[in-house]
Scaffold this motif. Structure first.
Motif, PDB file in Angstrom:
ATOM      1  N   GLY A 114      33.329  63.327  41.974  1.00  0.00           N
ATOM      2  CA  GLY A 114      32.528  62.199  42.420  1.00  0.00           C
ATOM      3  C   GLY A 114      31.206  62.586  43.036  1.00  0.00           C
ATOM      4  O   GLY A 114      30.343  61.728  43.243  1.00  0.00           O
ATOM      5  N   TYR A 137      40.288  57.373  36.505  1.00  0.00           N
ATOM      6  CA  TYR A 137      39.263  57.288  37.550  1.00  0.00           C
ATOM      7  C   TYR A 137      39.960  57.183  38.898  1.00  0.00           C
ATOM      8  O   TYR A 137      40.863  56.351  39.085  1.00  0.00           O
ATOM      9  N   LEU A 139      39.200  56.344  42.726  1.00  0.00           N
ATOM     10  CA  LEU A 139      38.311  55.843  43.775  1.00  0.00           C
ATOM     11  C   LEU A 139      39.022  56.026  45.109  1.00  0.00           C
ATOM     12  O   LEU A 139      40.152  55.545  45.272  1.00  0.00           O
ATOM     13  N   TRP A 191      30.221  53.864  41.615  1.00  0.00           N
ATOM     14  CA  TRP A 191      30.111  55.312  41.779  1.00  0.00           C
ATOM     15  C   TRP A 191      29.536  55.703  43.132  1.00  0.00           C
ATOM     16  O   TRP A 191      29.997  56.648  43.764  1.00  0.00           O
ATOM     17  N   LYS A 198      34.953  61.755  48.229  1.00  0.00           N
ATOM     18  CA  LYS A 198      34.678  61.204  46.912  1.00  0.00           C
ATOM     19  C   LYS A 198      35.912  61.384  46.012  1.00  0.00           C
ATOM     20  O   LYS A 198      36.734  62.259  46.236  1.00  0.00           O
ATOM     21  N   GLY A 200      36.469  60.681  41.638  1.00  0.00           N
ATOM     22  CA  GLY A 200      35.922  61.242  40.411  1.00  0.00           C
ATOM     23  C   GLY A 200      36.709  60.794  39.194  1.00  0.00           C
ATOM     24  O   GLY A 200      37.446  59.789  39.248  1.00  0.00           O
TER      25      GLY A 200
END
Length: 216
Positions: A114, A137, A139, A191, A198, A200
């Motif tokens: 990320g 993904y 988050l 993003w 983070k 990614g």
């Protein structure tokens, strides 16, 4: 410019849904396992890798999906803090693949952190979707706890993208598959989390002997 994968439905819902899980820990924290399950179903249907999904890939049911999730649970089991690193997903999914894969095609995975720029993420997303790969993904934290409330500390799949232009303004959109539905986000807003740590993305590729697709 728009591209979306030929994604599957299960009894009228867009992909799998963690909320179907009757196992308590999976219902609460099974998003990584659900993402892996959805990936395997997609590869079974679209890439001919039917050994990855132990049920009928073209006759999907919630019952079979829930059973499959419990097969995936030992590999990507819910834990304190969740599957909160890209490497944990890669390790768990790799173990599952090694247990079920046959000779021929093999799935490989690469972490895309990320911390990379949004521009680079956009290019990678387009390449992966154009090559026919869903994108796991992760988050983690996000400063926008309104729009992304249900996606914070969560795994899901990106299955499409679209670039819209209005005058001099360009908007980069991505389609997420999770909770049995498709949700569209502006990539820049998704993003640029404004928070640490983070997350990614995981970049899939398929190797078949000497052939590898796509090449990064």
């Amino acid at each position: 410019m728009k591209k979306q994968l030929d994604y599957f439905e299960i009894e009228g819902e867009f992909g799998g849904n963690q909320d179907w899980f009757t196992n308590v820990v999976m219902h609460i924290g099974g998003c990584a396992a659900a993402t892996a399950c959805d990936s395997c179903i997609y590869f079974a249907r679209e890439k001919g890798m039917k050994h990855l999904y132990p049920y009928a890939p073209y006759d999907l049911s919630k019952r079979d999906y829930k059973s499959f999730s419990m097969k995936m649970k030992p590999y990507l089991k819910p834990r304190k803090g969740g599957v909160d690193k890209l490497e944990l997903y890669i390790d768990g999914m790799t173990d599952y693949l090694q247990d079920v894969e046959q000779s021929g095609k093999h799935i490989r995975m690469e972490a895309f952190a990320g911390e990379n720029s949004c521009d680079k993420a956009w290019e990678v997303i387009k390449r992966q979707i154009d090559a026919g790969y869903p994108i796991p993904y992760l988050l983690l934290r996000h400063e926008d706890t309104g729009q992304f409330r249900d996606f914070i500390w969560h795994w899901f799949l990106l299955v499409g993208y679209e670039e819209k232009t209005a005058g001099d303004q360009k908007k980069r959109l991505v389609t997420a598959a999770t909770y049995g539905q498709a949700t569209t986000f502006v990539l820049d807003e998704l993003w640029e989390t404004g928070r640490e740590p983070k997350g990614g993305m995981i970049l899939y590729s398929i190797e078949d002997g000497e052939k590898k697709e796509p090449v990064f």
